[in-house]
Design a protein around this motif. Structure first.
Motif, PDB file in Angstrom:
ATOM      1  N   GLY A 287       0.794  -1.224   0.000  1.00  0.00           N
ATOM      2  CA  GLY A 287       0.000   0.000   0.000  1.00  0.00           C
ATOM      3  C   GLY A 287       0.825   1.272   0.000  1.00  0.00           C
ATOM      4  N   GLY A 288       0.123   2.395   0.144  1.00  0.00           N
ATOM      5  CA  GLY A 288       0.794   3.692   0.200  1.00  0.00           C
ATOM      6  C   GLY A 288       0.370   4.594  -0.935  1.00  0.00           C
ATOM      7  N   GLY A 289       1.027   5.730  -1.017  1.00  0.00           N
ATOM      8  CA  GLY A 289       0.722   6.710  -2.052  1.00  0.00           C
ATOM      9  C   GLY A 289       1.538   6.464  -3.300  1.00  0.00           C
ATOM     10  N   HIS A 290       1.579   7.473  -4.165  1.00  0.00           N
ATOM     11  CA  HIS A 290       2.308   7.324  -5.424  1.00  0.00           C
ATOM     12  C   HIS A 290       3.735   7.813  -5.331  1.00  0.00           C
ATOM     13  CE1 HIS A 290       1.754  11.591  -6.182  1.00  0.00           C
ATOM     14  NE2 HIS A 290       0.447  11.436  -5.999  1.00  0.00           N
ATOM     15  N   GLY A 291       4.065   8.596  -4.306  1.00  0.00           N
ATOM     16  CA  GLY A 291       5.443   9.073  -4.132  1.00  0.00           C
ATOM     17  C   GLY A 291       5.980   9.841  -5.325  1.00  0.00           C
ATOM     18  N   GLY A 292       5.089  10.450  -6.112  1.00  0.00           N
ATOM     19  CA  GLY A 292       5.521  11.212  -7.276  1.00  0.00           C
ATOM     20  C   GLY A 292       5.716  10.371  -8.533  1.00  0.00           C
ATOM     21  N   HIS A 293       5.516   9.052  -8.439  1.00  0.00           N
ATOM     22  CA  HIS A 293       5.707   8.173  -9.601  1.00  0.00           C
ATOM     23  C   HIS A 293       4.434   8.204 -10.453  1.00  0.00           C
ATOM     24  CE1 HIS A 293       6.463   4.648 -12.030  1.00  0.00           C
ATOM     25  NE2 HIS A 293       7.725   4.677 -11.610  1.00  0.00           N
ATOM     26  N   ASN A 294       4.574   8.611 -11.716  1.00  0.00           N
ATOM     27  CA  ASN A 294       3.398   8.796 -12.572  1.00  0.00           C
ATOM     28  C   ASN A 294       2.644   7.507 -12.876  1.00  0.00           C
ATOM     29  OD1 ASN A 294       3.554  11.583 -12.715  1.00  0.00           O
ATOM     30  ND2 ASN A 294       4.972  11.523 -14.435  1.00  0.00           N
ATOM     31  N   GLY A 295       3.338   6.383 -12.938  1.00  0.00           N
ATOM     32  CA  GLY A 295       2.651   5.112 -13.152  1.00  0.00           C
ATOM     33  C   GLY A 295       1.744   4.783 -11.985  1.00  0.00           C
ATOM     34  N   LEU A 296       2.269   4.906 -10.768  1.00  0.00           N
ATOM     35  CA  LEU A 296       1.464   4.652  -9.568  1.00  0.00           C
ATOM     36  C   LEU A 296       0.336   5.675  -9.456  1.00  0.00           C
ATOM     37  CD1 LEU A 296       4.273   3.890  -6.946  1.00  0.00           C
ATOM     38  CD2 LEU A 296       2.945   2.259  -8.311  1.00  0.00           C
ATOM     39  N   ARG A 297       0.644   6.913  -9.802  1.00  0.00           N
ATOM     40  CA  ARG A 297      -0.356   7.989  -9.745  1.00  0.00           C
ATOM     41  C   ARG A 297      -1.569   7.655 -10.624  1.00  0.00           C
ATOM     42  NH1 ARG A 297       1.134  13.400  -8.728  1.00  0.00           N
ATOM     43  NH2 ARG A 297       3.225  12.912  -9.450  1.00  0.00           N
ATOM     44  N   ASP A 298      -1.352   6.979 -11.748  1.00  0.00           N
ATOM     45  CA  ASP A 298      -2.445   6.613 -12.641  1.00  0.00           C
ATOM     46  C   ASP A 298      -3.165   5.338 -12.192  1.00  0.00           C
ATOM     47  OD1 ASP A 298      -3.768   7.384 -15.227  1.00  0.00           O
ATOM     48  OD2 ASP A 298      -3.193   5.318 -15.725  1.00  0.00           O
ATOM     49  N   ILE A 299      -2.432   4.416 -11.585  1.00  0.00           N
ATOM     50  CA  ILE A 299      -3.022   3.142 -11.163  1.00  0.00           C
ATOM     51  C   ILE A 299      -3.975   3.321  -9.985  1.00  0.00           C
ATOM     52  CG2 ILE A 299      -2.489   0.890 -10.128  1.00  0.00           C
ATOM     53  CD1 ILE A 299       0.095   0.919 -11.845  1.00  0.00           C
ATOM     54  N   ILE A 300      -3.649   4.188  -9.044  1.00  0.00           N
ATOM     55  CA  ILE A 300      -4.472   4.359  -7.836  1.00  0.00           C
ATOM     56  C   ILE A 300      -5.928   4.697  -8.177  1.00  0.00           C
ATOM     57  CG2 ILE A 300      -4.814   5.790  -5.770  1.00  0.00           C
ATOM     58  CD1 ILE A 300      -1.680   5.774  -5.501  1.00  0.00           C
ATOM     59  N   PRO A 301      -6.211   5.734  -8.988  1.00  0.00           N
ATOM     60  CA  PRO A 301      -7.621   5.997  -9.299  1.00  0.00           C
ATOM     61  C   PRO A 301      -8.241   4.936 -10.215  1.00  0.00           C
ATOM     62  CG  PRO A 301      -6.211   7.563 -10.458  1.00  0.00           C
ATOM     63  CD  PRO A 301      -5.332   6.784  -9.524  1.00  0.00           C
ATOM     64  N   ALA A 302      -7.438   4.314 -11.074  1.00  0.00           N
ATOM     65  CA  ALA A 302      -7.980   3.281 -11.972  1.00  0.00           C
ATOM     66  C   ALA A 302      -8.478   2.079 -11.179  1.00  0.00           C
ATOM     67  CB  ALA A 302      -6.920   2.854 -12.987  1.00  0.00           C
ATOM     68  N   LEU A 303      -7.766   1.729 -10.108  1.00  0.00           N
ATOM     69  CA  LEU A 303      -8.195   0.621  -9.256  1.00  0.00           C
ATOM     70  C   LEU A 303      -9.149   1.084  -8.155  1.00  0.00           C
ATOM     71  CD1 LEU A 303      -4.880  -1.381  -8.678  1.00  0.00           C
ATOM     72  CD2 LEU A 303      -6.784  -1.972 -10.193  1.00  0.00           C
ATOM     73  N   GLY A 304      -9.153   2.396  -7.896  1.00  0.00           N
ATOM     74  CA  GLY A 304      -9.964   2.920  -6.802  1.00  0.00           C
ATOM     75  C   GLY A 304      -9.403   2.523  -5.449  1.00  0.00           C
ATOM     76  N   SER A 305      -8.098   2.279  -5.402  1.00  0.00           N
ATOM     77  CA  SER A 305      -7.480   1.797  -4.171  1.00  0.00           C
ATOM     78  C   SER A 305      -5.972   2.046  -4.196  1.00  0.00           C
ATOM     79  CB  SER A 305      -7.730   0.291  -4.020  1.00  0.00           C
ATOM     80  OG  SER A 305      -7.044  -0.222  -2.906  1.00  0.00           O
ATOM     81  N   ARG A 306      -5.413   2.242  -3.004  1.00  0.00           N
ATOM     82  CA  ARG A 306      -3.952   2.337  -2.824  1.00  0.00           C
ATOM     83  C   ARG A 306      -3.395   1.051  -2.231  1.00  0.00           C
ATOM     84  NH1 ARG A 306      -2.189   8.002  -1.487  1.00  0.00           N
ATOM     85  NH2 ARG A 306      -3.872   9.311  -2.211  1.00  0.00           N
ATOM     86  N   ASP A 307      -4.255   0.050  -2.076  1.00  0.00           N
ATOM     87  CA  ASP A 307      -3.903  -1.135  -1.304  1.00  0.00           C
ATOM     88  C   ASP A 307      -3.119  -2.196  -2.054  1.00  0.00           C
ATOM     89  OD1 ASP A 307      -5.127   0.000   0.875  1.00  0.00           O
ATOM     90  OD2 ASP A 307      -7.035  -1.016   0.533  1.00  0.00           O
ATOM     91  N   PHE A 308      -2.641  -1.899  -3.259  1.00  0.00           N
ATOM     92  CA  PHE A 308      -1.799  -2.858  -3.969  1.00  0.00           C
ATOM     93  C   PHE A 308      -0.362  -2.753  -3.445  1.00  0.00           C
ATOM     94  CE2 PHE A 308      -2.161   1.038  -6.427  1.00  0.00           C
ATOM     95  CZ  PHE A 308      -0.843   1.351  -6.758  1.00  0.00           C
ATOM     96  N   ALA A 309       0.381  -3.851  -3.610  1.00  0.00           N
ATOM     97  CA  ALA A 309       1.777  -3.885  -3.146  1.00  0.00           C
ATOM     98  C   ALA A 309       2.694  -3.306  -4.216  1.00  0.00           C
ATOM     99  CB  ALA A 309       2.169  -5.315  -2.820  1.00  0.00           C
ATOM    100  N   ARG A 310       3.889  -2.927  -3.782  1.00  0.00           N
ATOM    101  CA  ARG A 310       4.887  -2.388  -4.706  1.00  0.00           C
ATOM    102  C   ARG A 310       6.202  -3.133  -4.536  1.00  0.00           C
ATOM    103  NH1 ARG A 310       0.495   0.718  -3.214  1.00  0.00           N
ATOM    104  NH2 ARG A 310       0.640   2.876  -3.758  1.00  0.00           N
TER     105      ARG A 310
END
Length: 191
Positions: free
Chosen positions: A108-131
């Motif tokens: 989980g967590g935020g996007h930390g400024g990473h544009n790929g993560l920034r796009d995935i969070i709203p697409a999944l509607g969740s921050r709960d995926f692992a990195r």
């Protein structure tokens, strides 16, 4: 929880193939190679996909062809189709805040400024995926980050990144089996 989908972030095409920003692609390609899985382009999932099934494991692999800033489209399409919840997704990406050759697992967590993560969070509607954060080093100045990640690493950096990716790919079966703690211990104590 079991990891049922591993996504590698990067940009498609030969122009970007050797750049730091494609470390996530390199990881998924290495996992596919280790597991004997072919990655094939699949238009409805907006990327190259593969699937590994063995001994009760069912693991999907994905390298989106949507460019980094639109990675969420591919991740959401595959996750919805196979009913994979965000908690069962691992996204591998380049991480400038870690030195080249260091890898870290994170839940989980935020996007930390990473544009790929920034796009995935709203697409999944969740921050709960692992990195899986793959260290590529930092250029030293924030105004140089874009040019830095869009260029190839030097020889010693590439060797370190490649070694880290190999170690992380060896942990894919443990992650798919739900043994997060073992995989994390192996990766976080390898330095």
């Amino acid at each position: 929880m079991l990891v049922r989908l591993i996504v590698g972030l990067g940009n498609p095409g030969p122009k970007y193939a050797g750049t730091r920003h494609n470390a996530g692609f390199w990881f998924v390609e290495r996992v596919a190679e280790r597991l004997g899985v072919d990655l094939r382009a699949e238009r409805k999932f907006h990327g190259a996909i593969g699937r590994y099934r063995d001994a009760g494991l069912d693991l999907h692999l994905l390298c989106p062809d949507t460019y980094m800033n639109h990675s969420g489209r591919a991740v959401a399409a595959l996750a919805r189709f196979h009913r994979i919840p965000p908690e069962a997704i691992l996204v591998a990406h380049d991480e400038i805040d870690l030195p080249a050759g260091v890898v870290r697992l994170k839940r989980g967590g935020g996007h930390g400024g990473h544009n790929g993560l920034r796009d995935i969070i709203p697409a999944l509607g969740s921050r709960d995926f692992a990195r899986l954060r793959i260290g590529v080093g930092h250029p030293g100045s924030s105004d140089q980050v874009i040019a830095y990640v869009l260029h190839a690493p030097g020889r010693s950096e590439l060797t370190a990144i490649d070694s880290a990716i190999d170690a992380a790919a060896a942990q894919a079966p443990a992650l798919a089996a739900g043994d997060w703690d073992r995989a994390q211990q192996q990766l976080h104590t390898r330095e």
